[in-house]
Design an enzyme around this catalytic site. Sequence first.
Site, mmCIF file in Angstrom:
data_model
loop_
_atom_site.group_PDB
_atom_site.id
_atom_site.type_symbol
_atom_site.label_atom_id
_atom_site.label_comp_id
_atom_site.label_asym_id
_atom_site.label_seq_id
_atom_site.Cartn_x
_atom_site.Cartn_y
_atom_site.Cartn_z
ATOM 1 N N ASP A 151 29.495 44.501 -21.351
ATOM 2 C CA ASP A 151 30.847 44.426 -20.776
ATOM 3 C C ASP A 151 31.201 45.659 -19.955
ATOM 4 O OD1 ASP A 151 31.448 41.938 -22.198
ATOM 5 O OD2 ASP A 151 31.584 43.191 -23.985
ATOM 6 N N GLY A 192 30.739 46.051 -16.680
ATOM 7 C CA GLY A 192 31.069 45.750 -15.289
ATOM 8 C C GLY A 192 29.840 45.492 -14.443
ATOM 9 N N LYS A 193 28.796 44.943 -15.077
ATOM 10 C CA LYS A 193 27.536 44.698 -14.346
ATOM 11 C C LYS A 193 27.715 43.677 -13.231
ATOM 12 C CE LYS A 193 25.502 43.651 -18.209
ATOM 13 N NZ LYS A 193 26.542 44.085 -19.171
ATOM 14 N N GLY A 194 28.606 42.698 -13.465
ATOM 15 C CA GLY A 194 28.807 41.663 -12.455
ATOM 16 C C GLY A 194 29.314 42.241 -11.144
ATOM 17 N N GLY A 208 28.734 37.361 -20.294
ATOM 18 C CA GLY A 208 29.679 37.006 -19.256
ATOM 19 C C GLY A 208 29.850 38.104 -18.220
ATOM 20 N N HIS A 209 29.980 37.717 -16.957
ATOM 21 C CA HIS A 209 30.258 38.653 -15.875
ATOM 22 C C HIS A 209 31.517 38.177 -15.151
ATOM 23 C CE1 HIS A 209 26.478 40.479 -16.565
ATOM 24 N NE2 HIS A 209 25.737 39.606 -15.920
ATOM 25 N N THR A 261 27.911 34.701 -30.801
ATOM 26 C CA THR A 261 28.845 33.871 -30.046
ATOM 27 C C THR A 261 28.805 32.411 -30.485
ATOM 28 O OG1 THR A 261 27.164 33.469 -28.341
ATOM 29 C CG2 THR A 261 28.657 35.346 -28.013
ATOM 30 N N GLN A 268 24.329 41.649 -21.529
ATOM 31 C CA GLN A 268 24.658 42.531 -22.661
ATOM 32 C C GLN A 268 24.461 44.008 -22.299
ATOM 33 O OE1 GLN A 268 22.257 39.828 -23.523
ATOM 34 N NE2 GLN A 268 23.976 38.496 -23.909
ATOM 35 N N THR A 327 21.758 41.631 -29.889
ATOM 36 C CA THR A 327 21.442 40.318 -29.349
ATOM 37 C C THR A 327 19.993 39.990 -29.687
ATOM 38 O OG1 THR A 327 21.681 38.919 -27.379
ATOM 39 C CG2 THR A 327 20.722 41.119 -27.048
ATOM 40 N N VAL A 344 34.565 37.990 -21.538
ATOM 41 C CA VAL A 344 34.541 36.914 -20.547
ATOM 42 C C VAL A 344 34.031 35.624 -21.172
ATOM 43 C CG1 VAL A 344 33.582 36.164 -18.345
ATOM 44 C CG2 VAL A 344 34.153 38.569 -18.703
ATOM 45 N N LEU A 389 37.147 53.758 -14.008
ATOM 46 C CA LEU A 389 37.720 55.097 -14.078
ATOM 47 C C LEU A 389 39.248 55.030 -13.969
ATOM 48 C CD1 LEU A 389 37.128 58.170 -14.199
ATOM 49 C CD2 LEU A 389 37.101 58.148 -11.687
#
Length: 427
Positions: A13, A15-17, A40-41, A128, A223, A238, A298, A331
């Site tokens: 989570d 912010g890879k997307g 989720g992204h 999940t 992940q 995971t 997400v 940030l």
Amino acid sequence: MPALVLLGAQWGDEGKGKATDLLGGSVDYVVRYQGGNNAGHTVVVGDQKYALHLLPSGILSPGCTPVIGNGVVVDPAVLLSELSGLNERGVDTSKLLISGNAHLITPYHTTVDKVTERFLGKRKIGTTGRGIGPTYADKINRVGIRVQDIFDESILQQKVEAALDFKNQVLAKLYNRRAITADQVVEELLGYADKIRGYVCDTTLVLNNAIDEGKVVLFEGGQGTLLDVDHGTYPFVTSSNPTAGGACTGAGVGPTKISRVIGILKAYTTRVGAGPFPTELFDEDGEKLRTIGHERGVTTGRDRRCGWFDAVIARYATRVNGLTDFFLTKLDVLTGWEQIPVCVAYEIDGKRVEELPYSQTDFHHAKPIYEMLPGWSEDISKAKAFADLPKNAQAYVKALEEMSGAPISAIGVGPGRDETIEINSFL
């Protein structure tokens, strides 16, 4: 031209997307190499927000070919639903490629996942419930169903029957659940064959040829490092390898072809699910981070646990992934604090420890040792260059960079595609 791995450097989570999407315009292929629809992204493009669960983020970038690699576990119903949702919003999904060697999540995998978690009670892992773990377990036990199997009814029937021989015994005798009929599962899986046939190919061959031709290939992990089944906070992890090595096995590309490994770091720390979390906050600061940062999963819809930045796990991520760069996200969420604590080490049994302890017991009892950094109150969402940031924000970034062991090459100052400061190009 480079082959890059982009992965989470915390518990997911991060912010890879957004990071993948930003690179998408310069990338020819974006590859998911592990996980499933438990990752989720969220990607914001203009005034449009997209929540992706299984599909690579690159599917939103015109000209980019999205790839689901052999290391991913695929729920065909979720896949088709996501594709349909994007098509309805005008997104071209025709370039998607799916490895024929990827394993399928079947109805019995989700059933086993849910009843097992309920059975564990207070000892549950916090999965999940989407069948991810049981699917990977079948893969290792060599009773898994692969994408290519649904194109051969005879093989599919044999494999489903073999998998259910044992599972039905467990469901009926241990969990008091009704046995699952093999014919029903086979019928459902065969119904997906014609719908996904056009996407399926030898993705390993495609990707290696692309790299040899000088194309830019981005491998996108789901992940995060601390959820890796080998290198994470086991057993609260995971079922696959989100770390950089997983890109090689999960996509079929040799390590000598990887030229850069980018870790995504949130400017603070979050995690979803059970397990140790040294900097977790249970006070107003934790709630403030959760609210301002919109910290809700997400995919899971669960509130994320929030805490201050942990430099110990950032250093660990640098080490186990061989990180060459960091992308620091969110940030802007820290705007408004007079002082911002950063965990620089742990106290374990009265001793200062600066590296992640290998012992689960030690990590469970680790207490954060904080260094206080001055905060800022100015709005940073419109900053376009590092020099545009307030001095204290600049100092915060530089301190995190020094503590984490790799250069910070980009900074997220808001959720939008254009709300990013690029310090050094990733390409």
